[in-house]
Design an enzyme around this catalytic site. Structure first.
Site, short mmCIF file in Angstrom:
data_model
loop_
_atom_site.label_atom_id
_atom_site.label_comp_id
_atom_site.label_asym_id
_atom_site.label_seq_id
_atom_site.Cartn_x
_atom_site.Cartn_y
_atom_site.Cartn_z
N ARG A 1 20.86 -11.95 38.33
CA ARG A 1 21.74 -11.01 38.49
C ARG A 1 21.94 -10.55 39.95
O ARG A 1 20.95 -10.06 40.65
CB ARG A 1 21.39 -9.94 37.61
CG ARG A 1 22.18 -8.61 37.59
CD ARG A 1 23.49 -8.75 36.98
NE ARG A 1 24.25 -7.51 36.88
CZ ARG A 1 25.38 -7.52 36.33
NH1 ARG A 1 25.90 -8.55 36.08
NH2 ARG A 1 26.23 -6.23 36.28
N MET B 1 0.69 -1.27 0.00
CA MET B 1 -0.16 -0.07 0.06
C MET B 1 0.94 1.29 0.09
O MET B 1 0.52 2.14 -0.75
CB MET B 1 -0.95 0.02 1.35
CG MET B 1 -1.68 -1.15 1.37
SD MET B 1 -2.51 -1.32 3.22
CE MET B 1 -1.60 -2.45 3.91
N THR B 2 1.77 1.18 1.01
CA THR B 2 2.62 2.43 1.40
C THR B 2 3.78 2.71 -0.01
O THR B 2 3.95 1.98 -0.61
CB THR B 2 3.45 2.32 2.53
OG1 THR B 2 2.75 1.73 3.47
CG2 THR B 2 4.08 3.71 2.93
N GLY C 1 5.95 8.64 -1.03
CA GLY C 1 5.20 9.93 -0.78
C GLY C 1 3.97 9.92 0.02
O GLY C 1 3.47 10.79 0.35
N GLN D 1 -8.34 -6.25 10.95
CA GLN D 1 -7.57 -7.51 11.56
C GLN D 1 -5.89 -7.28 11.46
O GLN D 1 -5.56 -7.86 12.56
CB GLN D 1 -8.03 -8.71 10.25
CG GLN D 1 -7.06 -9.66 10.56
CD GLN D 1 -7.60 -11.23 9.87
OE1 GLN D 1 -8.65 -11.42 9.79
NE2 GLN D 1 -6.41 -11.85 9.26
N GLU D 2 -5.68 -6.47 10.62
CA GLU D 2 -4.32 -5.97 10.82
C GLU D 2 -3.73 -5.33 11.93
O GLU D 2 -2.75 -5.94 12.51
CB GLU D 2 -3.94 -5.16 9.62
CG GLU D 2 -2.37 -4.86 9.67
CD GLU D 2 -1.91 -3.92 8.47
OE1 GLU D 2 -2.85 -3.91 7.40
OE2 GLU D 2 -0.80 -3.50 8.37
C1 LIG Z 1 9.08 -2.18 9.26
C2 LIG Z 1 8.07 -1.43 8.42
C3 LIG Z 1 7.09 -2.31 7.71
C4 LIG Z 1 5.97 -1.93 6.88
N1 LIG Z 1 5.27 -3.00 6.40
C5 LIG Z 1 4.50 -2.49 5.41
C6 LIG Z 1 3.85 -3.43 4.44
O1 LIG Z 1 3.93 -4.39 4.46
N2 LIG Z 1 2.81 -2.89 3.43
C7 LIG Z 1 2.71 -1.68 3.30
O2 LIG Z 1 1.91 -1.00 2.58
N3 LIG Z 1 3.28 -0.59 4.35
C8 LIG Z 1 4.16 -1.36 5.19
N4 LIG Z 1 4.71 -0.15 6.20
C9 LIG Z 1 4.32 1.19 6.20
C10 LIG Z 1 3.76 1.73 7.27
O3 LIG Z 1 2.23 1.21 7.30
C11 LIG Z 1 3.79 3.31 7.10
O4 LIG Z 1 5.04 3.50 7.45
C12 LIG Z 1 2.57 3.78 7.98
O5 LIG Z 1 1.48 3.85 7.63
C13 LIG Z 1 2.95 5.40 8.22
O6 LIG Z 1 3.04 6.06 6.98
P1 LIG Z 1 4.52 7.05 6.55
O7 LIG Z 1 5.73 6.46 7.03
O8 LIG Z 1 4.36 7.42 5.31
O9 LIG Z 1 4.39 8.30 7.71
P2 LIG Z 1 3.67 9.41 7.38
O10 LIG Z 1 2.07 9.34 6.98
O11 LIG Z 1 4.33 10.51 6.34
O12 LIG Z 1 3.59 10.10 8.87
C14 LIG Z 1 4.67 10.88 9.42
C15 LIG Z 1 3.80 11.32 10.80
O13 LIG Z 1 2.95 12.02 10.39
C16 LIG Z 1 1.78 11.81 11.31
N5 LIG Z 1 0.28 11.94 10.89
C17 LIG Z 1 -0.10 11.61 9.73
N6 LIG Z 1 -1.33 11.68 9.61
C18 LIG Z 1 -1.93 12.59 10.52
C19 LIG Z 1 -2.90 13.24 11.00
N7 LIG Z 1 -4.05 12.99 10.27
N8 LIG Z 1 -2.77 13.83 12.20
C20 LIG Z 1 -1.64 13.91 12.94
N9 LIG Z 1 -0.82 13.41 12.49
C21 LIG Z 1 -0.64 12.70 11.46
C22 LIG Z 1 2.10 10.34 11.47
O14 LIG Z 1 1.41 9.72 12.89
C23 LIG Z 1 3.63 10.33 11.64
O15 LIG Z 1 3.81 10.58 12.95
C24 LIG Z 1 5.77 -0.56 6.89
C25 LIG Z 1 6.44 0.19 7.73
C26 LIG Z 1 7.31 -0.24 8.53
C27 LIG Z 1 8.46 0.82 9.00
#
Ligand SMILES: Cc1cc2nc3c(=O)[nH]c(=O)nc-3n(C[C@H](O)[C@H](O)[C@H](O)COP(=O)(O)OP(=O)(O)OC[C@H]3O[C@@H](n4cnc5c(N)ncnc54)[C@H](O)[C@@H]3O)c2cc1C
Length: 385
Positions: A274, A126-127, A130, A247-248
């Site tokens: 310890r 999904m991610t 950007g 579920q996730e």
């Molecule tokens: C180890 C790991 C495994 C992953 N596995 C998968 C996978 O298998 N498939 C997949 O698709 N994705 C996966 N992800 C992605 C993960 O779901 C995203 O990293 C997550 O959803 C956050 O998106 P972002 O990293 O783009 O952060 P951003 O969306 O850029 O967020 C940055 C900050 O802004 C905050 N923020 C965002 N929206 C708001 C709001 N409305 N109000 C206030 N604050 C907000 C967030 O909470 C965060 O603190 C994985 C990530 C990691 C690190």
């Protein structure tokens, strides 16, 4: 507290799994940890053990058990042993429900038997670089060819768990523009064969935790995805994500609870062994109070995940319920694990100790599957705020 969520069948499965982890995972774990990946043929062993087939319907080669509780047992046993099955965590817990709920019979015939045996490993993408929290903003596109035989996929995904080992990836892509009054319109799901020309696995990302999980970047350059690999209906992908994310999130809550529970065990054992100032660390009142407070939190997490499991099996876990569970369990687990690490002193910071690995592994629970901030937004919206 006595748990009522599991039956003797779950207990028997737990015993088998515990023995399997002890003989097939623990001896190899340091090597997997160093390499940052679980060897793919290990997944065939999980398939053989029946771990992947539990919830796969019988007609497609599985045991056809409609319950998420076995997945919870797996999470608990892995945390207990301080190990993981690497990127395969998403294979069943995340990907299977999409295939069973949206797949046609023909698609299920093609994909589910291999999913159950571990011959076809699945991931979900999904991610994008950007966009993570704001999935409606995704830029990957899939354009239907003129003759309707295939879609042309272009774009990039990142942070994809299991992305190196995957044979098929459920890719979310835009098949139509957003509507003015509906940003979520126009996203579709495809079960993409990772051997297709134009499909590329980029970097395997180096993370602070979850070291055995292959988290990868993916890119798609004019990948011709056969039309028969569209999952569900065109443009309805966002609502499919909405149906499956609870579920996730439950699964992440269970994992966080299991890690916190394991942390308390590790700390109790370590502080008992310890000795400082001529007595065991466990004998200090501070240690007893810290462990007691952690145990109380773990009990509260346990009660909520058990309730979540019952509701989910009954088809009644709402998006807001799952968000509450994830928020509470992941935040509470972070606190518990941090306190348990503190009781280890300097050894808690050394990665050969399971508590150090747990500390790093647990951190992402508050980020992936939707961040804590996103969980708060979902809960607030449900409260009418
Ligand atoms: C180890 C790991 C495994 C992953 N596995 C998968 C996978 O298998 N498939 C997949 O698709 N994705 C996966 N992800 C992605 C993960 O779901 C995203 O990293 C997550 O959803 C956050 O998106 P972002 O990293 O783009 O952060 P951003 O969306 O850029 O967020 C940055 C900050 O802004 C905050 N923020 C965002 N929206 C708001 C709001 N409305 N109000 C206030 N604050 C907000 C967030 O909470 C965060 O603190 C994985 C990530 C990691 C690190």
């Amino acid at each position: 507290m006595r748990r009522t969520v599991y039956t003797s069948d779950h207990d028997a499965f737990r015993e088998t799994l515990r023995a399997f982890i002890e003989s097939e995972v623990v001896p190899h774990y340091d090597e997997w940890y160093e390499k940052g990946i679980v060897p793919k043929d290990f997944y065939l062993k999980l398939g053989e053990l029946g771990v992947f087939g539990i919830e796969v319907p019988e007609e497609y080669g599985g045991a056809g058990i409609e319950s998420f509780k076995y997945q919870a047992v797996i999470s608990e046993e892995l945390a207990r042993a301080g190990v993981s099955f690497g990127g395969s965590s998403v294979h069943i817990a995340l990907c299977l429900p999409y295939l069973t709920s949206l797949g046609t019979d023909e698609q299920k015939q093609r994909w589910l038997p291999g999913m159950a045996t571990g011959e076809t490993m699945f991931a979900i993408a999904m991610t994008e670089p950007g966009t993570g929290s704001d999935l409606a903003g995704m830029k990957t596109t899939a354009k239907l060819s003129e003759d309707g035989s295939h879609y042309v996929l272009n774009g990039a995904k990142t942070f994809i768990t299991g992305g190196v080992n995957a044979d098929r990836v459920i890719v979310c892509a835009r098949t139509a523009s957003q509507k003015e009054d509906d940003r979520r319109f126009g996203i579709s799901l495809f079960v993409v064969d990772t051997t297709l020309p134009g499909y590329a696995v980029g970097r395997k990302l180096d993370k602070i935790g979850l070291k055995t999980s292959d988290t990868a970047e993916l890119s798609f350059t004019d990948v011709q995805v056969p039309a028969e690999d569209l999952l569900g209906e065109e443009n309805k992908g966002f609502s499919y994500l909405g149906n499956n994310l609870p579920q996730e999130r439950l699964s992440i809550a269970v994992g966080a609870y299991a890690q916190a529970s394991a942390a308390v065990r590790f700390a109790q054992s370590y502080t008992g062994d310890r000795t400082i100032f001529g007595k065991s660390v466990a004998s200090f009142q501070n240690t007893k109070f810290e462990l007691a407070a952690c145990k109380a939190k773990v009990d509260a997490m346990e009660s909520s995940v058990d309730r979540g499991l019952e509701l989910h099996d009954a088809g009644e876990l709402t998006a807001a319920d799952a968000a509450s569970l994830k928020l509470f369990c992941t935040e509470a687990a972070s606190d518990v694990i941090d306190r348990c690490l503190q009781l280890h002193g300097g050894y808690g910071y050394i990665t050969e100790y399971p508590i150090a690995r747990l500390y790093a592994d647990n951190r992402v629970n508050r980020i992936y599957g939707g961040t804590s901030e996103v969980m708060r937004s979902i809960i607030a919206k449900d409260m009418g705020l």
